[in-house]
Write an enzyme that holds these catalytic residues in place. Structure first.
Site, PDB file in Angstrom:
ATOM      1  N   LYS A 144       0.833  -1.197   0.000  1.00  0.00           N
ATOM      2  CA  LYS A 144       0.000   0.000   0.000  1.00  0.00           C
ATOM      3  C   LYS A 144       0.878   1.263   0.000  1.00  0.00           C
ATOM      4  O   LYS A 144       2.030   1.259   0.444  1.00  0.00           O
ATOM      5  CB  LYS A 144      -0.942   0.004   1.207  1.00  0.00           C
ATOM      6  CG  LYS A 144      -2.011  -1.097   1.159  1.00  0.00           C
ATOM      7  CD  LYS A 144      -3.083  -0.807   0.134  1.00  0.00           C
ATOM      8  CE  LYS A 144      -4.133  -1.904   0.040  1.00  0.00           C
ATOM      9  NZ  LYS A 144      -5.040  -1.945   1.191  1.00  0.00           N
ATOM     10  N   ARG A 178      -3.660 -10.387   3.986  1.00  0.00           N
ATOM     11  CA  ARG A 178      -3.718 -10.438   2.532  1.00  0.00           C
ATOM     12  C   ARG A 178      -2.387  -9.936   1.995  1.00  0.00           C
ATOM     13  O   ARG A 178      -1.967  -8.822   2.314  1.00  0.00           O
ATOM     14  CB  ARG A 178      -4.865  -9.558   2.047  1.00  0.00           C
ATOM     15  CG  ARG A 178      -5.117  -9.640   0.561  1.00  0.00           C
ATOM     16  CD  ARG A 178      -6.407  -8.936   0.226  1.00  0.00           C
ATOM     17  NE  ARG A 178      -6.686  -9.032  -1.191  1.00  0.00           N
ATOM     18  CZ  ARG A 178      -7.877  -8.803  -1.716  1.00  0.00           C
ATOM     19  NH1 ARG A 178      -8.879  -8.463  -0.935  1.00  0.00           N
ATOM     20  NH2 ARG A 178      -8.056  -8.893  -3.006  1.00  0.00           N
TER      21      ARG A 178
END
Length: 199
Positions: A144, A178
Site C-alpha cells: 500500500k 492479505r
C-alpha cells in the site's frame, strides 16, 4: 473471472475468494466454486446482501470511505477507529439479519481505503478494538502507498514495509493477512508466531 475460478477449483482445494460488489458476479462465482466473497463496499449495493446470503459463501465485510476513484482525495474522521468499528458492527448486524451467520463473516477495517497514513497506522495500532468484535479480522496492507510515504523509499520498494505491517498486525490479533509476496510474508509470520509462542 469465472474460467479462472473453475480452473482453480479443479486444480486443488484452496479457499477461493472473489473480490466483487456485484450480485451477479457473486452468484456466478459461487456456482463456479468460489467459497469467499470480498466486497469493498461492505455488501451495501442493491441485492448484494441477498446474493451473498444465498451463495453459502463466507463473506468479508470491509470499510471504505467514499468510492474507489475518489476515496483518497480528502479522507476525514473525527475518530477513525471508533467510526470504522461502528460501521463494521452495523454491517455485521445487517449480514446476520439477511441470513448470513456469524461463522461466515470476516471483517476488514479497510487499510488504505479512504484513509490517510495516520488513519492507517491508527487502525493497526488499535487492532485489538476490532478483534474485540469476536470475528476474524482480515488486514490487507501489502504494497500500500502508506509504506513509501513512511519509508521514503522508491514506490516499487515496498516489501520490507509490507512485512513489517503484516507482523505488527498479526501481533495485535489479525487472523488473516492479505499479501502479494506470499512466501516472504509466511516466513515473517512464522517468526512472529514462534516469538509469541516461545518456540
Amino acid at each position: 473471472v469465472i474460467p479462472v475460478i473453475e480452473h482453480l477449483t479443479r486444480a486443488g482445494r484452496a479457499i477461493l475468494s472473489v473480490d466483487t460488489s456485484r450480485p451477479q458476479v457473486m452468484r456466478a462465482a459461487a456456482a463456479a466454486g468460489a467459497t469467499f466473497i470480498n466486497d469493498v463496499r461492505g455488501l451495501q449495493g442493491p441485492g448484494a446482501l441477498e446474493a451473498a446470503a444465498a451463495s453459502g459463501c463466507a463473506v468479508c465485510v470491509m470499510h471504505m470511505q467514499g468510492e474507489p476513484q475518489t476515496m483518497q482525495r480528502r479522507p476525514e474522521y473525527a475518530d477513525v477507529v471508533a467510526e470504522v468499528k461502528a460501521y463494521l458492527h452495523a454491517r455485521v448486524a445487517a449480514c446476520e439479519a439477511a441470513g448470513i451467520s456469524r461463522d461466515r463473516i470476516v471483517i476488514d477495517p479497510g487499510f488504505g481505503f479512504g484513509k490517510t497514513v495516520a488513519h492507517n497506522l491508527a487502525l493497526v495500532r488499535q487492532l485489538p478494538d476490532f478483534v474485540s468484535l469476536r470475528l476474524p479480522v482480515l488486514m490487507g496492507m501489502s504494497r500500500k502507498s502508506t509504506i513509501p510515504a513512511i519509508t521514503g523509499r522508491p514506490e516499487a520498494d515496498r516489501l520490507a514495509g509490507s512485512l513489517a505491517l503484516a507482523v505488527a498486525a498479526t501481533l495485535r490479533g489479525a487472523h488473516i493477512i492479505r499479501a502479494h509476496d506470499v512466501a516472504e510474508t509466511m516466513d515473517a509470520l512464522k517468526i512472529a508466531h514462534a516469538v509469541q509462542a516461545g518456540v
